[in-house]
Scaffold this active site. Structure first.
Site, mmCIF file in Angstrom:
data_model
loop_
_atom_site.group_PDB
_atom_site.id
_atom_site.type_symbol
_atom_site.label_atom_id
_atom_site.label_comp_id
_atom_site.label_asym_id
_atom_site.label_seq_id
_atom_site.Cartn_x
_atom_site.Cartn_y
_atom_site.Cartn_z
ATOM 1 N N GLY A 147 0.822 -1.199 0.000
ATOM 2 C CA GLY A 147 0.000 0.000 0.000
ATOM 3 C C GLY A 147 0.850 1.240 0.000
ATOM 4 O O GLY A 147 2.058 1.179 0.199
ATOM 5 N N GLY A 196 2.429 5.632 4.590
ATOM 6 C CA GLY A 196 1.617 6.318 5.598
ATOM 7 C C GLY A 196 0.286 5.661 5.896
ATOM 8 O O GLY A 196 -0.547 6.217 6.589
ATOM 9 N N LYS A 206 1.180 0.221 7.574
ATOM 10 C CA LYS A 206 1.569 -1.178 7.358
ATOM 11 C C LYS A 206 2.359 -1.717 8.552
ATOM 12 O O LYS A 206 2.114 -2.826 9.029
ATOM 13 C CB LYS A 206 2.387 -1.300 6.063
ATOM 14 C CG LYS A 206 1.562 -0.979 4.821
ATOM 15 C CD LYS A 206 2.345 -1.163 3.548
ATOM 16 C CE LYS A 206 3.347 -0.071 3.280
ATOM 17 N NZ LYS A 206 2.761 1.266 3.037
ATOM 18 N N THR A 207 3.305 -0.891 9.042
ATOM 19 C CA THR A 207 4.106 -1.312 10.195
ATOM 20 C C THR A 207 3.218 -1.485 11.422
ATOM 21 O O THR A 207 3.338 -2.461 12.163
ATOM 22 C CB THR A 207 5.198 -0.268 10.485
ATOM 23 O OG1 THR A 207 5.899 -0.014 9.278
ATOM 24 C CG2 THR A 207 6.156 -0.745 11.542
ATOM 25 N N GLU A 222 -17.114 7.938 -12.830
ATOM 26 C CA GLU A 222 -17.219 6.568 -12.309
ATOM 27 C C GLU A 222 -18.644 6.040 -12.397
ATOM 28 O O GLU A 222 -18.865 4.881 -12.717
ATOM 29 C CB GLU A 222 -16.709 6.492 -10.867
ATOM 30 C CG GLU A 222 -15.209 6.715 -10.730
ATOM 31 C CD GLU A 222 -14.370 5.810 -11.617
ATOM 32 O OE1 GLU A 222 -14.728 4.619 -11.766
ATOM 33 O OE2 GLU A 222 -13.377 6.283 -12.182
ATOM 34 N N HIS A 264 -19.382 4.803 -15.851
ATOM 35 C CA HIS A 264 -18.958 3.413 -16.074
ATOM 36 C C HIS A 264 -19.982 2.441 -15.488
ATOM 37 O O HIS A 264 -20.441 1.512 -16.139
ATOM 38 C CB HIS A 264 -17.628 3.122 -15.348
ATOM 39 C CG HIS A 264 -16.421 3.710 -16.000
ATOM 40 N ND1 HIS A 264 -16.123 3.495 -17.309
ATOM 41 C CD2 HIS A 264 -15.425 4.479 -15.513
ATOM 42 C CE1 HIS A 264 -14.980 4.124 -17.599
ATOM 43 N NE2 HIS A 264 -14.536 4.731 -16.516
ATOM 44 N N ASP A 306 -9.063 4.006 -19.627
ATOM 45 C CA ASP A 306 -10.253 3.413 -20.260
ATOM 46 C C ASP A 306 -10.021 3.247 -21.757
ATOM 47 O O ASP A 306 -10.382 2.233 -22.346
ATOM 48 C CB ASP A 306 -11.473 4.320 -20.061
ATOM 49 C CG ASP A 306 -11.756 4.567 -18.600
ATOM 50 O OD1 ASP A 306 -11.369 3.720 -17.783
ATOM 51 O OD2 ASP A 306 -12.348 5.613 -18.284
HETATM 52 ZN ZN ZN Z 1 -12.723 5.601 -16.281
#
Ligand code: ZN
Length: 428
Positions: free
Chosen positions: A29, A32, A35-36, A252, A255, A328
């Site tokens: 990822g 910041g 993860k740690t 979005e 789509h 796209d």
């Molecule tokens: Zn798109």
């Protein structure tokens, strides 16, 4: 991660049935995102020792030291098993090895080889679990990702609105707050911020309160600190302006709506406008393609229409187009080309292989296997295919304008919505 904790608590439950835990998991990822912290939390939850080392510690070592250090680390871990071994920034030692071998970093390679040897050597049932973190998974040596090594991937993404609000509340516990702090409003304004940045914001707000000679943090402090932190990070991280956020929302939903309105398209499972490190500003997740082995011509055409849906929505609503559709366009083009050259789905060419795929596991490059005249015809046919689908998407969205507005506004507000929410609004 819960499974790892459970395994460290009750290894016999797994041993009885003959299951062995994966030896390693890779936390992937952006920087910041914690993860740690997550690795430490696993050790804490499982109540086992935590050994940690950072890949960057190996970089400036004398030859042979890195490998010795890895050996030593695993020796300790074996003695203290069950335990967690955490390797931060694994990409610094686990980078892809180049085949040339000239002027390579011998030290790094030796360290990596030692790590691979240790991972293969130890007995997974003893309860040593290796966690590693990276924000550059694509640069890792494939040997590290082979089964029996880091064969599990845990994505640790940027938090969404609800996540940001919860993170802010955790960090706010450390500071004295005034009354009526609206965490939701702060979280909303900090779209795209990581956990570390949110922690930083709370601290900046507290510093501002001290500067002003107050004894507690106010809403205004927090609002101001967002700008301080985000302005400082804007170049590094993608934080969307309100206008951009609105465009991405419509894009979005474009789509998703095109996908849902075509009967054979897979239903949408999740839509988000949280920027990704991949560079995507938003994301519409459809049912995993990996499980599909066969696709009909109609399904591919619908898919192309879905890819064009984002741009179509932008054009219909804002009467201008943005660079947001570049990926796209690439995907739609690839599909349209493959339909003609590889799947035999065009009337003009029928079942003739016009392109061959080489290196299926290394990028899947294709090379043309036809004359120049045919290549020209393929290009024309390909453009025509995408155009037809673009027109279909335009028709679908124009006919469902009210839903497009309703859904885009909803996504703009919530930032991440599930497929169920989407279908509920669509069918209401
Ligand atoms: Zn798109």
């Amino acid at each position: 991660m819960k499974e790892i904790v459970d395994f460290l608590h009750n290894p016999q439950k797994y041993q009885e049935i003959g299951a062995s835990m994966p030896k390693g998991a890779l936390l992937v990822g952006p920087p910041g995102t914690g993860k740690t912290l997550l690795a430490k939390a696993v050790a804490g939850e499982a109540e086992v020792p935590f050994f940690s080392i950072s890949g960057s510690e190996f970089v400036e070592m004398f030859v042979g030291m890195g490998a010795a250090k890895v050996r030593d680390l695993f020796k300790q871990a074996n003695e203290k098993a069950p335990c967690i071994v955490f390797i931060d920034e694994i990409d610094t030692i686990g980078k892809k090895r180049d085949n040339g071998g000239m002027g390579g970093n011998d030290e790094r390679e030796q360290t990596l080889n030692q790590l691979l040897t240790e991972m293969d050597g130890f007995d997974g049932s003893k309860g040593v679990v290796i966690l590693a973190a990276t924000n550059r998974p694509d640069s890792l040596d494939p040997a590290l990702l082979r089964p029996g090594r880091f064969d599990r991937r845990v994505p640790v993404e940027l938090p969404d609105l609800a996540g940001r609000e919860a993170i802010l509340k955790v960090h706010a516990k450390k500071v004295k707050l005034g009354d009526n702090i609206d965490f939701n409003a702060i979280a909303r304004a900090a779209s795209g911020a990581s956990g570390a940045e949110l922690a930083n914001m709370v601290n900046e707000a507290a510093l501002r309160a001290v500067r002003d000679g107050r004894k507690f943090v106010t809403q205004a402090d927090l609002e101001e600190s967002i700008e301080v932190v985000i302005a400082g990070y804007q170049k590094k991280n993608k934080v969307l302006s309100d206008k951009e956020k609105l465009i991405v929302s419509y894009h979005e939903i474009g789509h998703a709506l095109v996908a849902a309105l075509q009967t054979n398209s897979a239903p949408v499972t999740k839509i988000t406008i949280i920027p990704r490190t991949s560079g995507a500003l938003g994301y519409t997740m459809q049912v995993d393609e990996g499980e599909r082995n066969l696709m009909s011509k109609e399904e591919i055409e619908n898919k192309i229409a879905t890819y064009t849906g984002g741009r179509v929505a932008e054009e219909l609503i804002f009467h201008s187009i943005t660079t947001g559709a570049s990926n796209d366009i690439e995907q739609a083009t690839k599909l349209a080309r493959a339909m003609i050259t590889r799947y035999g789905m065009s009337e003009e060419f029928g079942m003739v292989a016009l392109e061959t795929v080489s290196n299926q596991y290394l990028g899947g490059d294709t090379s043309l296997a036809c004359s120049q005249d045919t290549a020209k015809e393929i290009d024309q046919k390909m453009i025509e295919t995408v155009k037809t689908q673009y027109e279909k998407a335009t028709k679908l969205l124009s006919e469902n304008m009210a839903k497009l507005h309703e859904l885009a506004k909803y996504l703009y507000e919530k930032e991440t919505i599930t497929g169920e929410e989407f279908m509920q609004i669509l069918n209401s």
